[in-house]
Structures are given as C-alpha cells and as structure tokens.
Design a protein around this motif. Structure first.
Motif, PDB file in Angstrom:
ATOM      1  N   GLY A  56       0.786  -1.233   0.000  1.00  0.00           N
ATOM      2  CA  GLY A  56       0.000   0.000   0.000  1.00  0.00           C
ATOM      3  C   GLY A  56       0.813   1.274   0.000  1.00  0.00           C
ATOM      4  O   GLY A  56       0.285   2.332   0.363  1.00  0.00           O
ATOM      5  N   TYR A  57       2.070   1.201  -0.460  1.00  0.00           N
ATOM      6  CA  TYR A  57       2.958   2.380  -0.389  1.00  0.00           C
ATOM      7  C   TYR A  57       3.676   2.609  -1.721  1.00  0.00           C
ATOM      8  O   TYR A  57       4.082   1.660  -2.395  1.00  0.00           O
ATOM      9  N   LEU A  58       3.821   3.879  -2.082  1.00  0.00           N
ATOM     10  CA  LEU A  58       4.622   4.283  -3.227  1.00  0.00           C
ATOM     11  C   LEU A  58       5.959   4.821  -2.736  1.00  0.00           C
ATOM     12  O   LEU A  58       6.034   5.407  -1.640  1.00  0.00           O
ATOM     13  N   SER A  59       6.996   4.652  -3.547  1.00  0.00           N
ATOM     14  CA  SER A  59       8.344   5.020  -3.113  1.00  0.00           C
ATOM     15  C   SER A  59       9.086   5.829  -4.156  1.00  0.00           C
ATOM     16  O   SER A  59       8.895   5.656  -5.364  1.00  0.00           O
ATOM     17  N   LEU A  60       9.972   6.678  -3.649  1.00  0.00           N
ATOM     18  CA  LEU A  60      10.992   7.347  -4.449  1.00  0.00           C
ATOM     19  C   LEU A  60      12.305   7.084  -3.735  1.00  0.00           C
ATOM     20  O   LEU A  60      12.389   7.257  -2.513  1.00  0.00           O
ATOM     21  N   ALA A  61      13.322   6.631  -4.477  1.00  0.00           N
ATOM     22  CA  ALA A  61      14.564   6.234  -3.826  1.00  0.00           C
ATOM     23  C   ALA A  61      15.777   6.763  -4.569  1.00  0.00           C
ATOM     24  O   ALA A  61      15.752   6.958  -5.788  1.00  0.00           O
ATOM     25  N   GLY A  69      22.277   5.966   0.730  1.00  0.00           N
ATOM     26  CA  GLY A  69      20.978   5.733   0.117  1.00  0.00           C
ATOM     27  C   GLY A  69      19.831   6.236   0.967  1.00  0.00           C
ATOM     28  O   GLY A  69      19.802   6.047   2.190  1.00  0.00           O
ATOM     29  N   VAL A  70      18.889   6.914   0.322  1.00  0.00           N
ATOM     30  CA  VAL A  70      17.731   7.490   1.014  1.00  0.00           C
ATOM     31  C   VAL A  70      16.469   7.225   0.201  1.00  0.00           C
ATOM     32  O   VAL A  70      16.527   7.005  -1.009  1.00  0.00           O
ATOM     33  N   ALA A  71      15.337   7.266   0.870  1.00  0.00           N
ATOM     34  CA  ALA A  71      14.060   7.039   0.194  1.00  0.00           C
ATOM     35  C   ALA A  71      12.956   7.810   0.893  1.00  0.00           C
ATOM     36  O   ALA A  71      13.080   8.192   2.063  1.00  0.00           O
ATOM     37  N   ILE A  72      11.881   8.037   0.145  1.00  0.00           N
ATOM     38  CA  ILE A  72      10.642   8.590   0.692  1.00  0.00           C
ATOM     39  C   ILE A  72       9.528   7.619   0.321  1.00  0.00           C
ATOM     40  O   ILE A  72       9.340   7.290  -0.854  1.00  0.00           O
ATOM     41  N   ILE A  73       8.809   7.141   1.317  1.00  0.00           N
ATOM     42  CA  ILE A  73       7.730   6.172   1.119  1.00  0.00           C
ATOM     43  C   ILE A  73       6.420   6.815   1.582  1.00  0.00           C
ATOM     44  O   ILE A  73       6.358   7.377   2.682  1.00  0.00           O
ATOM     45  N   VAL A  74       5.391   6.733   0.747  1.00  0.00           N
ATOM     46  CA  VAL A  74       4.119   7.398   1.051  1.00  0.00           C
ATOM     47  C   VAL A  74       2.975   6.394   0.970  1.00  0.00           C
ATOM     48  O   VAL A  74       2.897   5.596   0.030  1.00  0.00           O
ATOM     49  N   ARG A  75       2.100   6.445   1.949  1.00  0.00           N
ATOM     50  CA  ARG A  75       0.931   5.559   1.981  1.00  0.00           C
ATOM     51  C   ARG A  75      -0.087   6.015   0.939  1.00  0.00           C
ATOM     52  O   ARG A  75      -0.521   7.173   0.943  1.00  0.00           O
ATOM     53  N   THR A  84      -1.726   9.290  -8.189  1.00  0.00           N
ATOM     54  CA  THR A  84      -2.049   7.892  -8.439  1.00  0.00           C
ATOM     55  C   THR A  84      -0.833   7.042  -8.780  1.00  0.00           C
ATOM     56  O   THR A  84      -0.912   5.821  -8.803  1.00  0.00           O
ATOM     57  N   ASP A  85       0.298   7.698  -9.053  1.00  0.00           N
ATOM     58  CA  ASP A  85       1.518   6.962  -9.357  1.00  0.00           C
ATOM     59  C   ASP A  85       2.716   7.789  -8.903  1.00  0.00           C
ATOM     60  O   ASP A  85       2.559   8.864  -8.319  1.00  0.00           O
ATOM     61  N   VAL A  86       3.897   7.285  -9.161  1.00  0.00           N
ATOM     62  CA  VAL A  86       5.107   7.973  -8.699  1.00  0.00           C
ATOM     63  C   VAL A  86       5.201   9.382  -9.271  1.00  0.00           C
ATOM     64  O   VAL A  86       5.550  10.343  -8.562  1.00  0.00           O
ATOM     65  N   THR A  88       2.910  11.501 -10.141  1.00  0.00           N
ATOM     66  CA  THR A  88       1.964  12.483  -9.604  1.00  0.00           C
ATOM     67  C   THR A  88       1.988  12.545  -8.082  1.00  0.00           C
ATOM     68  O   THR A  88       1.275  13.348  -7.484  1.00  0.00           O
ATOM     69  N   THR A  89       2.785  11.698  -7.472  1.00  0.00           N
ATOM     70  CA  THR A  89       2.905  11.685  -6.010  1.00  0.00           C
ATOM     71  C   THR A  89       4.131  12.463  -5.551  1.00  0.00           C
ATOM     72  O   THR A  89       4.054  13.283  -4.628  1.00  0.00           O
ATOM     73  N   PHE A  90       5.254  12.232  -6.193  1.00  0.00           N
ATOM     74  CA  PHE A  90       6.509  12.857  -5.784  1.00  0.00           C
ATOM     75  C   PHE A  90       6.812  14.017  -6.725  1.00  0.00           C
ATOM     76  O   PHE A  90       7.438  13.855  -7.772  1.00  0.00           O
ATOM     77  N   LEU A  91       6.345  15.195  -6.339  1.00  0.00           N
ATOM     78  CA  LEU A  91       6.431  16.369  -7.190  1.00  0.00           C
ATOM     79  C   LEU A  91       7.732  17.127  -6.956  1.00  0.00           C
ATOM     80  O   LEU A  91       8.219  17.203  -5.825  1.00  0.00           O
ATOM     81  N   LYS A  92       8.278  17.663  -8.022  1.00  0.00           N
ATOM     82  CA  LYS A  92       9.514  18.449  -7.985  1.00  0.00           C
ATOM     83  C   LYS A  92      10.619  17.714  -7.210  1.00  0.00           C
ATOM     84  O   LYS A  92      11.202  18.257  -6.259  1.00  0.00           O
ATOM     85  N   PRO A  93      10.918  16.483  -7.600  1.00  0.00           N
ATOM     86  CA  PRO A  93      11.930  15.719  -6.860  1.00  0.00           C
ATOM     87  C   PRO A  93      13.332  16.300  -7.045  1.00  0.00           C
ATOM     88  O   PRO A  93      13.677  16.811  -8.105  1.00  0.00           O
TER      89      PRO A  93
END
Length: 278
Positions: A56-61, A69-75, A84-86, A88-93
């Motif tokens: 149930g989580y989306l990730s940016l790594a 190594g670092v990551a951001i995980i979002v429910r 709805t996907d990486v 549109t979830t992780f904006l301006k990375p």
C-alpha cells in the motif's frame, strides 16, 4: 497524519521489519503516512518497489551500493486523488544538493500532495557520520552541512511547508547523550556539529521532539556493541525538523523504540511527528 524517519541500516536486511512496523502502526490506527528512510545500502535496481506497493505504499529512492541511500515512502491511502503513481505523487523531486557535488546518495526531496491538506515538502537526509574531529571525513561533514544550510534556505523560500527528516548524526545537546562527559568533544557531539544543527534551526526550522515534554534519556540510536540498547547507552541523532508553518500543526513527536528490540534490528529506532490536517 504522521510522518517518520528511520535509518534502517540496510533495506535488504530490514525490509521485513519495515513492512511489519508499517502494518503494526495501521493496526493501532496510527498509520504512518510518509516515512523517510536512510542507509538503504542498495542500488536503485534492487529497491523493493513492488513489495512496498503491494503493502500500500509508493516510493521514491536514491540508492547506492553498500553505503548510504535514502528514500521517501508514502501511503497510497493518504494521497490526494490526483496522486495515483510515482510521477503524480513525488512532485519536484531533487536528488542530492545541486550546490554540492557528491557521489554519495544522502538527500532526496519531493513535494507530496496529501489528501485534505496543502502539500508538504519532505526532505529525507542522511548526514555524514564524520568519523572523528581530526579526520578528512569530518571536514567533508562540515562542508556538507554548510551546503545543506544554503540549499535548505532556498528550499524554504519556495516551500514554506517543509519537513527535514533523517539521521543527522548529531546529538544537539547533552540531554541527547547517555553519558555527556564520556562523549565530550567526540564526533556526533562536537561544538562544530552542534553549531551546524543550530544553524539549521536558525533557518526557521524546529526540533519537533523538543516541542513537547519528553521522558529523560530518550534516544534514537544505540550501538550494537556492549549491550548498548539493553543499557540504554544511546544518542538522539535522528530528527524531524519542521518549518514554522508545520510547527503550528504538530501535535506530537516521539521515538518508537519497539523495533529496536526485534531480532536483527537496525541500530536506529523510527522517529515520528504527528501533523494536524486542519
């Protein structure tokens, strides 16, 4: 909503712990809406996107072999309908600081459109350890910290709702050290490192943990050696710093020591901040 930081000290080893912890929090009706991870110790192609998405989580790594190594995980359930996907979830990375050339993967930032509230800029950070104050690695750490301050000042101008989460490798005060006398002048507690921490606070960031009354001798890291956890011989070096706008919304901040007691744990415990949506 709840945001967290956790140095997992190898995501390959600790993935079962991460999934168990996230599931436990949901069962307690205390779901973690975003967690920033540090010390993944794996490359991007080895990152467990599928396993986390199945949970149930989306990730940016931002991965790296063997180290860092670092990551951001979002429910997913916490996201606005547009996310709805990486993409549109992780904006301006942002991967690593643009003002500091570095092969080590230590910074990952993205703006997250959570449901029912304005977006939040999350920065997952793994600060350099520094090794010892007389080493080249310590010089690198101080230069890295100076660049971080400059970059974050710019980020805050663009993103007033910002949270800096991660393993800072700095215990900001003696109350964050189990034996201040024994640690005096050493790496993680030295005056230059503590001054750098205060410089971050001076940007308009706030140590969420110290915004609330806390039990004495609360730490987030314990050495594996010499029964450090059993003796509570620890340091508080994992932090969540909140901008002025988020400080006003923060209702709690804690260290969750439970996963540190599990079999084959990370040497760090997760730290959590609770943010009101209204």
């Amino acid at each position: 909503m709840r945001i967290a930081a956790w140095n997992v000290n190898s995501l390959k080893v600790r993935l079962p712990h991460l999934l168990r912890w996230l599931q436990d929090q949901e069962k307690k009706q205390q779901a973690i809406d975003a967690v920033c991870l540090q010390e993944l110790k794996l490359t991007d192609d080895k990152y467990p996107h599928k396993e986390l998405e199945a949970a149930g989580y989306l990730s940016l790594a931002a991965g790296q072999k063997t180290y860092n190594g670092v990551a951001i995980i979002v429910r997913k359930a916490a996201l606005a309908p547009i996310a709805t996907d990486v993409n549109t979830t992780f904006l301006k990375p942002v991967r690593n600081m643009p003002n500091f050339e570095d092969e080590q993967q230590r910074i990952l930032a993205a703006t997250i459109p959570f449901t029912g509230m304005q977006p939040i800029r999350l920065v997952s950070a793994y600060f350099p350890n520094g090794q010892s104050p007389d080493s080249e690695k310590f010089v690198y750490k101080l230069n890295w910290l100076t660049s971080l301050q400059t970059w974050l000042a710019s980020e805050l101008e663009q993103n007033p709702r910002l949270a800096l989460l991660g393993d800072f490798n700095i215990a900001p005060a003696d109350e964050d050290v189990h034996d201040p006398k024994a640690w005096e002048g050493q790496n993680l507690v030295s005056p230059p490192e503590r001054n750098a921490f205060q410089s971050l606070v001076g940007l308009g960031l706030h140590d969420s943990f110290r915004m609330f009354e806390q039990a004495p001798k609360t730490y987030s890291w314990w050495d594996y050696r010499m029964m450090g956890f059993r003796r509570n011989a620890g340091l508080r070096i994992d932090h969540i710093l909140l901008s002025d706008a988020l400080k006003e919304k923060c209702s709690a901040s804690i260290v969750d020591k439970e996963p540190r007691a599990w079999e084959q744990p990370s040497d760090h415990a997760p730290v959590i901040a609770q943010i009101k949506k209204s």
